[in-house]
Design a protein around this motif. Structure first.
Motif, PDB file in Angstrom:
ATOM      1  N   THR A 129       0.771  -1.212   0.200  1.00 28.21           N
ATOM      2  CA  THR A 129       0.000  -0.030  -0.029  1.00 28.21           C
ATOM      3  C   THR A 129       0.670   1.349   0.065  1.00 28.21           C
ATOM      4  O   THR A 129       0.679   2.206  -0.680  1.00 28.21           O
ATOM      5  N   ALA A 130       1.758   1.221   0.967  1.00 27.66           N
ATOM      6  CA  ALA A 130       2.744   2.357   0.951  1.00 27.66           C
ATOM      7  C   ALA A 130       3.444   2.600  -0.366  1.00 27.66           C
ATOM      8  O   ALA A 130       3.652   3.680  -0.818  1.00 27.66           O
ATOM      9  N   LEU A 131       4.145   1.587  -1.041  1.00 25.48           N
ATOM     10  CA  LEU A 131       4.739   1.545  -2.274  1.00 25.48           C
ATOM     11  C   LEU A 131       3.954   2.181  -3.311  1.00 25.48           C
ATOM     12  O   LEU A 131       4.365   2.842  -4.239  1.00 25.48           O
ATOM     13  N   ILE A 132       2.789   1.362  -3.373  1.00 33.14           N
ATOM     14  CA  ILE A 132       1.820   2.071  -4.462  1.00 33.14           C
ATOM     15  C   ILE A 132       1.560   3.723  -4.421  1.00 33.14           C
ATOM     16  O   ILE A 132       1.457   4.445  -5.186  1.00 33.14           O
ATOM     17  N   PHE A 133       1.354   4.117  -3.013  1.00 34.96           N
ATOM     18  CA  PHE A 133       0.920   5.469  -2.704  1.00 34.96           C
ATOM     19  C   PHE A 133       2.235   6.118  -3.124  1.00 34.96           C
ATOM     20  O   PHE A 133       2.269   7.020  -3.742  1.00 34.96           O
ATOM     21  N   VAL A 134       3.491   5.657  -2.677  1.00 40.19           N
ATOM     22  CA  VAL A 134       4.723   6.560  -3.200  1.00 40.19           C
ATOM     23  C   VAL A 134       4.944   6.362  -4.633  1.00 40.19           C
ATOM     24  O   VAL A 134       5.494   7.797  -5.241  1.00 40.19           O
ATOM     25  N   ALA A 135       4.925   5.396  -5.333  1.00 37.09           N
ATOM     26  CA  ALA A 135       4.990   5.272  -6.753  1.00 37.09           C
ATOM     27  C   ALA A 135       4.057   6.154  -7.431  1.00 37.09           C
ATOM     28  O   ALA A 135       4.280   6.887  -8.336  1.00 37.09           O
ATOM     29  N   THR A 136       2.894   6.310  -6.840  1.00 35.19           N
ATOM     30  CA  THR A 136       1.853   7.254  -7.494  1.00 35.19           C
ATOM     31  C   THR A 136       2.063   8.752  -7.192  1.00 35.19           C
ATOM     32  O   THR A 136       1.818   9.641  -8.116  1.00 35.19           O
ATOM     33  N   TYR A 137       2.370   9.005  -5.987  1.00 38.47           N
ATOM     34  CA  TYR A 137       2.366  10.367  -5.415  1.00 38.47           C
ATOM     35  C   TYR A 137       3.659  11.142  -5.863  1.00 38.47           C
ATOM     36  O   TYR A 137       3.533  12.424  -6.350  1.00 38.47           O
ATOM     37  N   PHE A 138       4.657  10.580  -5.695  1.00 36.88           N
ATOM     38  CA  PHE A 138       6.075  11.078  -6.009  1.00 36.88           C
ATOM     39  C   PHE A 138       6.652  11.218  -7.512  1.00 36.88           C
ATOM     40  O   PHE A 138       7.199  11.823  -7.966  1.00 36.88           O
ATOM     41  N   ILE A 139       5.977  10.067  -8.171  1.00 33.18           N
ATOM     42  CA  ILE A 139       6.224  10.015  -9.609  1.00 33.18           C
ATOM     43  C   ILE A 139       4.957  10.341 -10.471  1.00 33.18           C
ATOM     44  O   ILE A 139       4.324   9.548 -11.005  1.00 33.18           O
ATOM     45  N   ALA A 140       4.463  11.650 -10.136  1.00 32.87           N
ATOM     46  CA  ALA A 140       3.497  11.843 -11.042  1.00 32.87           C
ATOM     47  C   ALA A 140       3.664  12.881 -12.010  1.00 32.87           C
ATOM     48  O   ALA A 140       4.130  14.088 -11.588  1.00 32.87           O
ATOM     49  N   ILE A 141       3.463  12.614 -13.214  1.00 33.87           N
ATOM     50  CA  ILE A 141       3.519  13.583 -14.150  1.00 33.87           C
ATOM     51  C   ILE A 141       2.310  13.909 -14.901  1.00 33.87           C
ATOM     52  O   ILE A 141       1.557  13.170 -15.296  1.00 33.87           O
ATOM     53  N   PRO A 142       1.940  15.287 -14.663  1.00 31.12           N
ATOM     54  CA  PRO A 142       0.784  15.681 -15.258  1.00 31.12           C
ATOM     55  C   PRO A 142       0.729  15.487 -16.836  1.00 31.12           C
ATOM     56  O   PRO A 142       1.437  15.469 -17.593  1.00 31.12           O
TER      57      PRO A 142
END
Length: 173
Positions: free
Chosen positions: A16-29
């Motif tokens: 859950t944390a890995l998914i959140f981090v990979a989604t939140y911190f690697i977010a390209i608009p």
């Protein structure tokens, strides 16, 4: 038995944390609406490693990232779409792995999961913004899906080819 449950809970929290981090911190608009991220790679890996429990990780981690990034309107749809991806991925893998080699089973299950993501957001964005905007985002969702597909196939193949890791993963199911 209790030991197995604790391991599953810990791995679920970790994914859950890995998914959140990979989604939140690697977010390209994206040019239209939304953003491209690498969270799907971890969703696929979680569903292949944890089975159906990966759906909890997928939905919660991704929806939380939507909330934190200011896409609250997407959070309920993301919860459903990402959980559906994970459920489809784990069950398709389980079914295909009986008849096919591991690599092909992972690839087919990941492709179907990413198609669910693309179609899920197409329908959601069509309802929300209209057909034109939804169609524009198909390309960007496909790019996200393709990158995540490759990453998840590589990582999962490496994990499952390691005998001790493979035995550990099998013991969780």
């Amino acid at each position: 038995m209790k030991h197995k449950s604790i391991h599953k809970i810990a791995l679920c929290a970790l994914f859950t944390a890995l998914i959140f981090v990979a989604t939140y911190f690697i977010a390209i608009p994206m040019p239209a609406i939304g953003y491209i991220n690498l969270g799907d790679a971890f969703i696929l890996i979680a569903s292949l490693v944890l089975g159906p429990i990966g759906a909890i990780c997928a939905g919660v981690g991704s929806a939380l990232a939507d909330l934190m990034l200011g896409y609250a309107i997407y959070a309920p749809a993301t919860l459903v779409i990402k959980s559906s991806m994970a459920i489809a991925c784990c069950f398709i893998y389980k079914g295909f792995s009986k008849f096919s080699n591991r690599f092909i089973s992972i690839a087919i299950s990941a492709i179907v999961a990413e198609l669910i993501m693309i179609l899920g957001y197409l329908v959601f964005e069509w309802i929300l913004y209209g057909f034109a905007t939804a169609v524009v985002n198909i390309l960007f969702n496909a790019i996200q899906g393709g990158i995540s597909l490759v990453l998840s196939i590589v990582v999962t193949s490496i994990l499952l080819s390691n005998k001790s890791a493979s035995r550990y993963i099998s013991s969780l199911k």
